[in-house]
Design an enzyme around this catalytic site. Structure first.
Site, PDB file in Angstrom:
ATOM      1  N   GLU A 110      40.160  34.949  43.539  1.00  9.91           N
ATOM      2  CA  GLU A 110      40.191  36.423  43.491  1.00  9.91           C
ATOM      3  C   GLU A 110      39.384  37.099  44.667  1.00  9.91           C
ATOM      4  O   GLU A 110      38.442  37.745  44.741  1.00  9.91           O
ATOM      5  CB  GLU A 110      39.335  36.672  42.134  1.00  9.91           C
TER       6      GLU A 110
ATOM      7  N   GLU B  98      43.050  31.607  35.220  1.00  2.00           N
ATOM      8  CA  GLU B  98      42.157  32.114  34.383  1.00  2.00           C
ATOM      9  C   GLU B  98      42.823  32.827  33.175  1.00  2.00           C
ATOM     10  O   GLU B  98      43.509  33.957  33.186  1.00  2.00           O
ATOM     11  CB  GLU B  98      41.033  32.750  35.131  1.00  2.00           C
TER      12      GLU B  98
END
Length: 376
Positions: free
Chosen positions: A170, A282
């Site tokens: 991320e 995720e």
């Protein structure tokens, strides 16, 4: 590839062949080699990335690595993939310097545990595009240092059959096009250095499925990664998706299952059009019954192995305590989410993936006839 074998000349040999074929087919459906194209389905085992205010921190006080029992527990449930988040500042405590012995040893133990369970260990650099507070791609953290840490890790750990490389989790503050350029440069340089591991590349920002097509500063992930390439064809784009309102993963509410249909259909069509494959690195839900319905639906949306290389639930790990997304067993009891996850760990067959990509029995498999009189 379906097994192609010829039996020998006795009934004993035929029975032996049948047993071998059964074992080979069973191993094909359980095979976790990172380089096989069979789906990689598992979860995140968190802990090594904890306490980022204490960097590098003290091992087993500020952060921890999963135990062998964790790999065995989730392996028994059918998970063939473990995503292991780590911090760059811990594994390499000086940019472009040697790897830290203590952390490297812990990662080696994790890899050995994964090998014992025939799992793929996805090593995830959980740094959000930063090193020690400085942004990757600046003079303070040059791209050469990013390539360097991954080259060192890949060369030290080896075993591309059971180790995959998750470039960066991320990178939310990088402009999307800048991150795509960094990632492409890194993959190209690693391949030029002879690194052959499977590589997972996050999209820009939070890499959310829900905003894959959203233009931010004039560029979307869909545009920036449409032409992403790997000379070995071993790079997969990693996306994330939480299910609460706002998609942050920090609140305990859950959107309805059908809310996610359109976004997953869209990114699946995009991946097919641009010859990309995806990994849902995720996602997670609380244990409330209506949230479990959303979890089950989400797993169904990523169940096509032609598009989805696999997925890793967020999260497990012995230090989570009462964290509402945790699926780590407590007091010897399974988390409620495991009842939903477990059937999906092995819900695929070799017929669902391209013939040349699915592990199977060798075509020249030979069985020696048993000596006369020794058959049972």
């Amino acid at each position: 590839m379906k097994p192609s074998c010829q039996a020998g000349g006795s009934s004993g040999a035929g029975r032996t062949l049948l047993v071998l074929v059964i074992l080979l087919l069973a191993s094909a459906n359980a095979a976790a080699s990172c380089l096989h194209q069979a789906p990689l389905r598992g979860l995140n085992l968190a802990g090594a990335e904890f306490n980022t205010r204490e960097l590098p921190g003290i091992l087993h006080r500020n952060y921890t690595y999963p135990a062998a029992t964790d790999f065995r527990y989730f392996g028994a449930k059918g998970a063939n993939t473990i995503r292991l988040p780590v911090r760059w500042e811990r594994v390499q405590q000086e940019l472009s310097g040697p790897l830290d012995d203590a952390n490297l040893n812990e990662i080696r133990k994790a890899l050995n545990n994964a090998v014992e369970q025939d799992q793929c260990l996805l090593l995830d650099l959980h740094n959000y595009g930063y090193y020690a507070g400085e942004q990757l791609g600046t003079d303070a953290v040059p791209l050469a240092s990013f390539v360097d840490v991954w080259r060192r890790l890949a060369e030290e750990l080896g075993n591309p059959g059971h180790l995959a490389l998750g470039l960066m989790n991320e990178p939310f503050k990088h402009p999307i096009d800048q991150w795509a350029s960094i990632a492409q440069h890194t993959v190209t340089e690693l391949r030029a250095a002879g690194i052959g591991h499977l590589i997972m590349v996050s999209g820009g920002r939070w890499s959310g499925v829900h905003e894959w097509f959203r233009k931010i500063s004039g560029v979307s992930n869909a545009e920036a990664f449409a032409g992403f390439s790997d000379p070995l064809g071993r790079t997969v784009l990693e996306v994330h998706q939480y299910v609460n309102e706002g998609y942050s993963g920090t609140n305990e509410d859950c959107l309805a299952p059908e809310h996610f249909d359109r976004m997953f259909a869209a990114i699946g069509a995009w991946a097919t059009e641009h010859d990309q494959r995806l990994f849902l690195g995720e996602f997670g839900t609380p244990a409330a019954e209506y949230c479990l319905a959303t979890l089950e639906h989400l797993l169904g949306l990523v169940n096509d192995p032609q598009i989805w290389r696999g997925w890793a639930y967020w999260a497990a790990g012995s230090w989570w305590g009462g964290y509402f997304l945790s699926v780590h067993p407590r007091a010897g009891k399974d988390a409620p989410q495991m009842a939903v996850l477990e059937p999906f760990f092995g819900d695929w067959s070799c017929e669902q993936v391209p013939d040349e990509r699915c592990p199977g029995a060798p075509e020249d498999l030979a069985v020696e006839p048993e000596p006369e009189g020794e058959g049972k």
